[in-house]
Structure formats: structure tokens, C-alpha cells
Motif scaffolding. Structure first.
Motif, mmCIF file in Angstrom:
data_model
loop_
_atom_site.group_PDB
_atom_site.id
_atom_site.type_symbol
_atom_site.label_atom_id
_atom_site.label_comp_id
_atom_site.label_asym_id
_atom_site.label_seq_id
_atom_site.Cartn_x
_atom_site.Cartn_y
_atom_site.Cartn_z
ATOM 1 N N ARG A 1 -28.552 -19.963 -8.807
ATOM 2 C CA ARG A 1 -27.704 -21.138 -9.018
ATOM 3 C C ARG A 1 -28.530 -22.341 -9.462
ATOM 4 N NH1 ARG A 1 -25.653 -19.196 -4.062
ATOM 5 N NH2 ARG A 1 -26.732 -20.850 -2.909
ATOM 6 N N TYR A 2 -29.693 -22.502 -8.862
ATOM 7 C CA TYR A 2 -30.484 -23.712 -9.070
ATOM 8 C C TYR A 2 -31.362 -23.686 -10.321
ATOM 9 C CZ TYR A 2 -34.316 -27.039 -8.420
ATOM 10 O OH TYR A 2 -35.248 -28.018 -8.618
ATOM 11 N N VAL A 3 -32.141 -22.630 -10.496
ATOM 12 C CA VAL A 3 -33.185 -22.621 -11.525
ATOM 13 C C VAL A 3 -32.656 -22.766 -12.947
ATOM 14 C CG1 VAL A 3 -35.055 -21.259 -12.539
ATOM 15 C CG2 VAL A 3 -34.846 -21.431 -10.056
ATOM 16 N N PRO A 4 -31.695 -21.959 -13.397
ATOM 17 C CA PRO A 4 -31.234 -22.115 -14.786
ATOM 18 C C PRO A 4 -30.736 -23.524 -15.093
ATOM 19 C CG PRO A 4 -30.445 -20.052 -13.878
ATOM 20 C CD PRO A 4 -31.015 -20.828 -12.733
ATOM 21 N N GLU A 5 -30.000 -24.117 -14.159
ATOM 22 C CA GLU A 5 -29.483 -25.467 -14.375
ATOM 23 C C GLU A 5 -30.616 -26.488 -14.448
ATOM 24 O OE1 GLU A 5 -26.789 -28.855 -12.068
ATOM 25 O OE2 GLU A 5 -26.686 -26.760 -11.430
ATOM 26 N N ALA A 6 -31.572 -26.392 -13.506
ATOM 27 C CA ALA A 6 -32.689 -27.333 -13.485
ATOM 28 C C ALA A 6 -33.548 -27.199 -14.737
ATOM 29 C CB ALA A 6 -33.534 -27.109 -12.234
ATOM 30 N N LYS B 1 -35.457 -30.716 -3.888
ATOM 31 C CA LYS B 1 -35.457 -29.962 -5.149
ATOM 32 C C LYS B 1 -34.740 -30.706 -6.279
ATOM 33 C CE LYS B 1 -35.473 -25.599 -2.577
ATOM 34 N NZ LYS B 1 -35.627 -26.286 -1.275
ATOM 35 N N ASN B 2 -34.411 -31.943 -6.059
ATOM 36 C CA ASN B 2 -33.606 -32.684 -7.041
ATOM 37 C C ASN B 2 -34.209 -34.017 -7.463
ATOM 38 O OD1 ASN B 2 -31.357 -30.868 -7.385
ATOM 39 N ND2 ASN B 2 -30.742 -31.401 -5.296
ATOM 40 N N LYS B 3 -35.482 -34.227 -7.202
ATOM 41 C CA LYS B 3 -36.091 -35.500 -7.589
ATOM 42 C C LYS B 3 -36.095 -35.698 -9.097
ATOM 43 C CE LYS B 3 -38.917 -36.582 -3.568
ATOM 44 N NZ LYS B 3 -40.277 -36.906 -3.053
ATOM 45 N N TYR B 4 -36.051 -34.587 -9.828
ATOM 46 C CA TYR B 4 -36.032 -34.713 -11.292
ATOM 47 C C TYR B 4 -34.796 -35.459 -11.759
ATOM 48 C CZ TYR B 4 -32.588 -30.889 -11.663
ATOM 49 O OH TYR B 4 -31.459 -30.107 -11.581
ATOM 50 N N LYS B 5 -33.727 -35.423 -10.981
ATOM 51 C CA LYS B 5 -32.493 -36.106 -11.352
ATOM 52 C C LYS B 5 -32.596 -37.625 -11.209
ATOM 53 C CE LYS B 5 -29.430 -32.250 -10.079
ATOM 54 N NZ LYS B 5 -28.294 -31.820 -9.219
#
Length: 278
Positions: free
Chosen positions: A146-151, A269-273
């Protein structure tokens, strides 16, 4: 296989007071773990230390534990990392902030080493981008899917903002097929296939499959490749696979996905956002 829960339980039963030098920390751990009659050839090394934020006087010790462990009639060689917390004369295998509820075993990790930012691991972005993101993932891990492809898709759109480094970390005990799949992806990319990593997250395969040829049949059908068992065993593939495992061990990675943002473990896991992209 992980011995950490069992080893931690052993230590909890045998905690004593001592001066917290590196040598004495190692000696104490060896005594506590070595009391287990099923453990032999025990070797423990301190790989680094880090102050625990918001917990004055506490340090996290990052240690490597290597040993032979007897299980029934079999003996397995274990090489794994662990985190222990030391303050003055006290050592603990787990540390929780009473006010915030933060479990520091989950959030503290060594600073990401620059030596692991390699060309082979750069999956998208400019190596000189403003931010470096390291992702350790198992393509058959449900959360990773769920996470990797979107990120990855998001950060790939901003190559000047994000340099994304990807590390294969298959959880063999949970998803045996992922080991062969990741090696197949490495082999395919070395053979010239683009974006093999991303394709792994779309594969429909039995995660418990252990037959290499059956796994490769699924992989080759999906990618239109001809990766063979010999390919996944060639030295260049094994070298890259083992390099990723070494990075994971050094950075205390235990689960997937594990993310480092600009050298620090990103538990969200969302600091890139949060980055103002260019």
C-alpha cells in the motif's frame, strides 16, 4: 528468526548494577545471554550509541549479536542487531516515555550511513537532491504494497527534491517467496529491465511459495523476462542482495517498510509529504 524477545526476557531476570562502560555493557549482555545452554559461540559488539531524546541521561546502545543456537536437533547461526538502553548503572532492553507513551525501541536507530547511498540503490531522483530518503521494503508485505508504490510515485515526480534509495529487505520467515522475487528483480535490472522493483508490488503470487522455478515463472510472465535460477545465483546478484541485508543490519531494520529521511529514522514514514517540492 529473531531471538530478541527471548534474550530480553533473560536479561530482565538478571539485571544488576554496574558502571556503564562499553566493555561492561558487552560483558553484562554476554553473561545474561550466554547463560542459555542452547546458545554457543556468542559474540557481541557495540556498533554505536545515541542519546535518547527527552530522556535525560539515557543512551541507546546498538549492538550486534552473533551466535549458534540449538533448536531441537538442529543448530542455526544467528546474526542480528539489538538495542539496549543504559543510564548510569541501569540497563534495560526496552524504554518507554511515561508521558508520551513513545516506545524508543521503535523510534531510535543509528544515523543512516552515507556509505549506503549507492548508485545501485538509487531508484529515483538526483543524487544531489535536497532530501535523501532510504526505504527498506518487502514487496509481499501488505503494508509495503500500500505504501511503497504511492510514496515512490510521488517522489519520482520531484527529482530535485528527493533522491530515493531502495533496499531489498524480504521477510523470509513471513513471505518466503519474496527472497527469490527480490533476487529476480536485481537480476532483471542488471540485465537491462527498467523499474523491476515497482513491478514486484503488483505481482499476484503465493507468498509462501519456496520453489525457485515456480516463483521465476510468475516473475518472467509478468515482466516478459527470462530470468533463470542461475541468474539469481550469480555473484553480482548475490553481492547486491547481501549489500542490502548488510545495510539493514547496520541500521537496525527489523520490519517493513522502514524509512529514513535525511539520515534519521522516520517512524511516520510520511515526512516527504511535508517538503515544499520543486
Amino acid at each position: 528468526m529473531s531471538l530478541m524477545p527471548k534474550l530480553s526476557a533473560t536479561l530482565l531476570l538478571s539485571v544488576s548494577l554496574f558502571a556503564a562502560t562499553d566493555a561492561e555493557v558487552v560483558a553484562f549482555l554476554k553473561k545474561g545471554i550466554g547463560n542459555n545452554p542452547n546458545i554457543s559461540n556468542l559474540q557481541i559488539d557495540v556498533n554505536g550509541k545515541k542519546n535518547v531524546p527527552n530522556m535525560s541521561g539515557w543512551q541507546a546502545y546498538f549492538v550486534n549479536i552473533e551466535a549458534d543456537v540449538k533448536q531441537g536437533k538442529d543448530t542455526r547461526h544467528i546474526n542480528q542487531n539489538g538495542t539496549y538502553f543504559v543510564s548510569g548503572n541501569v540497563i534495560a532492553p526496552e524504554l518507554i516515555n511515561l508521558k508520551s507513551g513513545e516506545r524508543y525501541n521503535d523510534t531510535i536507530a543509528p544515523d543512516f550511513s552515507n556509505t549506503f547511498y549507492t548508485k545501485a540503490n538509487l531508484i529515483s531522483g538526483d543524487a544531489n537532491a535536497e532530501n535523501k530518503i532510504a526505504i527498506f521494503s518487502d514487496p509481499l508485505c501488505p503494508f509495503c504494497r500500500r505504501y511503497v508504490p504511492e510514496a515512490l510515485a510521488y517522489m519520482a515526480k520531484y527529482p530535485k527534491s528527493f533522491a530515493v534509495y531502495y533496499y531489498h529487505f524480504p521477510l523470509a520467515g513471513l513471505h518466503p517467496a519474496s527472497v527469490t522475487l527480490t533476487k529476480a528483480a536485481i537480476a532483471a535490472e542488471q540485465n537491462g529491465t527498467d523499474n523491476a522493483v515497482l513491478g514486484l508490488y503488483k505481482l499476484d503470487i503465493n507468498a509462501n511459495e519456496t520453489n525457485d522455478q515456480k516463483i521465476l515463472d510468475v516473475f518472467n510472465k509478468a515482466f516478459g523476462t527470462k530470468v533463470t535460477v542461475a541468474d539469481i545465483r550469480r555473484s553480482s546478484v548475490v553481492k547486491q542482495f547481501e549489500s542490502d541485508q548488510n545495510a539493514a543490519r547496520s541500521m537496525m531494520v527489523a520490519g517493513t517498510p522502514t524509512v529514513f529521511f535525511n539520515g534519521q529514522k522516520d517512524s511516520s514514514k510520511n515526512k516527504y509529504k511535508e517538503i515544499k517540492v520543486k
